[in-house]
Design a protein around this motif. Structure first.
Motif, PDB file in Angstrom:
ATOM      1  N   ALA A 130       3.538  -3.108  -7.513  1.00 32.50           N
ATOM      2  CA  ALA A 130       3.661  -4.105  -6.596  1.00 32.50           C
ATOM      3  C   ALA A 130       4.960  -3.936  -5.919  1.00 32.50           C
ATOM      4  N   ASP A 131       5.719  -2.794  -6.222  1.00 27.27           N
ATOM      5  CA  ASP A 131       6.905  -2.470  -5.135  1.00 27.27           C
ATOM      6  C   ASP A 131       6.466  -1.685  -4.038  1.00 27.27           C
ATOM      7  N   GLU A 132       5.649  -0.769  -4.066  1.00 26.34           N
ATOM      8  CA  GLU A 132       5.406   0.084  -3.024  1.00 26.34           C
ATOM      9  C   GLU A 132       4.188  -0.604  -2.280  1.00 26.34           C
ATOM     10  N   THR A 133       3.391  -1.518  -2.926  1.00 24.27           N
ATOM     11  CA  THR A 133       2.457  -2.458  -2.312  1.00 24.27           C
ATOM     12  C   THR A 133       2.921  -3.144  -1.303  1.00 24.27           C
ATOM     13  N   LEU A 134       4.072  -3.843  -1.802  1.00 25.99           N
ATOM     14  CA  LEU A 134       4.891  -4.851  -0.847  1.00 25.99           C
ATOM     15  C   LEU A 134       5.670  -4.064   0.076  1.00 25.99           C
ATOM     16  N   ALA A 135       6.161  -2.809  -0.188  1.00 25.86           N
ATOM     17  CA  ALA A 135       6.950  -2.172   0.907  1.00 25.86           C
ATOM     18  C   ALA A 135       6.073  -1.883   2.102  1.00 25.86           C
ATOM     19  N   ARG A 136       4.974  -1.458   1.585  1.00 26.73           N
ATOM     20  CA  ARG A 136       3.709  -0.993   2.857  1.00 26.73           C
ATOM     21  C   ARG A 136       3.676  -1.952   3.503  1.00 26.73           C
ATOM     22  N   ILE A 137       3.496  -3.391   3.116  1.00 23.83           N
ATOM     23  CA  ILE A 137       3.202  -4.589   4.046  1.00 23.83           C
ATOM     24  C   ILE A 137       4.427  -5.077   4.684  1.00 23.83           C
ATOM     25  N   VAL A 138       5.610  -4.492   4.249  1.00 20.36           N
ATOM     26  CA  VAL A 138       6.959  -4.624   5.027  1.00 20.36           C
ATOM     27  C   VAL A 138       6.756  -3.786   6.269  1.00 20.36           C
ATOM     28  N   LEU A 139       6.760  -2.543   5.846  1.00 19.30           N
ATOM     29  CA  LEU A 139       6.991  -1.590   6.959  1.00 19.30           C
ATOM     30  C   LEU A 139       5.800  -1.839   8.027  1.00 19.30           C
ATOM     31  N   GLU A 140       4.394  -2.275   7.577  1.00 19.85           N
ATOM     32  CA  GLU A 140       3.658  -2.356   8.388  1.00 19.85           C
ATOM     33  C   GLU A 140       3.930  -3.551   9.379  1.00 19.85           C
ATOM     34  N   ALA A 141       4.628  -4.564   8.885  1.00 28.01           N
ATOM     35  CA  ALA A 141       5.146  -5.894   9.542  1.00 28.01           C
ATOM     36  C   ALA A 141       6.325  -5.449  10.743  1.00 28.01           C
ATOM     37  N   ALA A 142       7.068  -4.451  10.247  1.00 29.03           N
ATOM     38  CA  ALA A 142       8.156  -4.080  11.037  1.00 29.03           C
ATOM     39  C   ALA A 142       7.818  -3.304  12.285  1.00 29.03           C
ATOM     40  N   ASN A 143       6.520  -2.813  12.390  1.00 24.78           N
ATOM     41  CA  ASN A 143       5.769  -2.305  13.548  1.00 24.78           C
ATOM     42  C   ASN A 143       4.972  -3.038  14.371  1.00 24.78           C
ATOM     43  N   THR A 144       4.990  -4.383  13.907  1.00 20.87           N
ATOM     44  CA  THR A 144       4.096  -5.134  14.784  1.00 20.87           C
ATOM     45  C   THR A 144       4.748  -5.753  15.913  1.00 20.87           C
TER      46      THR A 144
END
Length: 367
Positions: free
Chosen positions: A353-367
């Motif tokens: 869950a930690d890395e799954t959420l981290a990828r979501i967060v990093l994708e959001a940072a690029n939006t």
């Protein structure tokens, strides 16, 4: 490679304070972001009186403080009394977001999240993580204008939510309990061979649990059971010693939860979402005693583990020294039953869950 893992170094602001149940997922997420993007700048937001002041700086993350806004669990007239406090807290949060150049805000609920959500609205992408089946007010509001919403358990009532699980520390998700057992028991001064019960009531302790288990100290000693009991930093616990019997070790707080889990055969504890996720991840049979307030979310948190045969559930009002003697001691001293319950818990939860959420967060940072 995903664009989220390349390009300009992102600045991630995590908001999760007040209790360990909010802080630990935030720190696990921060650690995962740092693994995926070592160049990322990560800042935590908290309040002056929260537990985050003790837990976050030692983890190596800068902590920015804003005034707390205590919130009711559900919308009530109490909110009408808070506009000035909310306005001040939002202003301070916006100053921090502007100063650090935030690319994304990640909130985990609690006192600090709502003002940060309001400060970021329309300016910085927001990711909301909700650990419980019944979201609190801060996350209900934040989810309305979030870029992404993630939840820790099925059935959480937030629109557009993605089930990711609860981010946990790698020291927990990679824990080899048998390999660390000897070291863990030596660390706490526990008997190296005796069946051992781990007891805690959350980061601040729990009076019912403290009273019931310490009241059963003689029964536990007579049964040859060792005890590691975290009673909470604001509580005291005096337990009679029984020479020649396994040690009953009281401590205010457990800084090394990995060693505490490794030392134990069974755990008796509250059933906050974070606790249930950790206990399930390490395969430790549990006796859950839900906190008897709120909207019953702690009982809901425990239900999957109970249904799987990995845990027992005891109501707070029913937990007495006699219940510990009649229910808990027979469990701790039955190695076959302990092994079956441990096996029943395997596969529960979301270890990544930690890395799954981290990828979501990093994708959001690029939006």
């Amino acid at each position: 490679m995903s664009q989220a893992l390349t390009g300009r170094a992102p600045t991630v602001v995590v908001a999760g304070g007040g209790t360990a149940g909010h802080i630990e997922p935030a720190m696990a997420l921060a650690d995962a972001v740092r693994r995926l993007r070592p160049d990322a700048k990560i800042i935590a937001m908290g309040t002056p009186k929260g537990l985050e002041n003790d837990l976050i700086p030692p983890r190596g993350y800068p902590l920015e403080l804003i005034p707390p806004v205590p919130l009711p669990r559900k919308p009530t007239t109490d909110l009408l009394r808070l506009p000035l406090r909310v306005r001040d807290s939002v202003r301070r949060a916006r100053e921090v977001l502007d100063r650090v150049g935030a690319d994304v805000v990640v909130g985990f609920g609690g006192y600090v999240s709502l003002p940060v959500y309001l400060a970021a609205r329309g300016r910085v992408p927001i990711v909301v993580h909700e650990a419980n089946e019944s979201p609190g007010l801060a996350n209900r509001i934040g989810a309305r204008f979030a870029t992404r919403v993630a939840v820790g358990v099925p059935g959480a009532s937030l629109p557009g939510a993605q089930l990711v699980g609860i981010p946990l520390r790698r020291s927990i998700t990679t824990l080899d309990r048998p390999a660390l057992r000897e070291e863990a028991r030596k660390h706490f001064g526990l008997d190296p061979e005796a069946p051992t019960l781990l007891v805690f009531g959350g980061s601040q302790g729990a009076r019912t649990i403290n009273t019931a288990v310490s009241g059963a100290a003689k029964d536990l000693a007579d049964a040859g059971v060792g005890v590691l009991h975290a009673h909470g930093p604001k509580n005291t616990l005096i337990v009679q010693e029984f020479p020649g019997r396994p040690a009953y070790v009281p401590v205010p707080y457990l800084e090394r939860m990995d060693l505490a889990y490794a030392a134990a055969d069974v755990v008796l504890c509250r059933s906050g979402a974070m606790t249930v996720a950790e206990v399930s991840a390490v395969g430790l049979p549990a006796v859950f005693v839900p906190l008897p307030i709120g909207n019953g979310e702690q009982a809901s948190n425990a239900r999957p583990a109970v249904d799987a045969g990995a845990a027992l559930l005891v109501a707070d009002a029913d937990l007495t020294p006699a219940k510990v003697a009649d229910l808990v001691i027979p469990l701790v001293t039955d190695p076959d039953r302990v092994a079956k319950m441990s096996a029943a818990g395997s596969g529960l939860g979301h270890r990544e869950a930690d890395e799954t959420l981290a990828r979501i967060v990093l994708e959001a940072a690029n939006t």
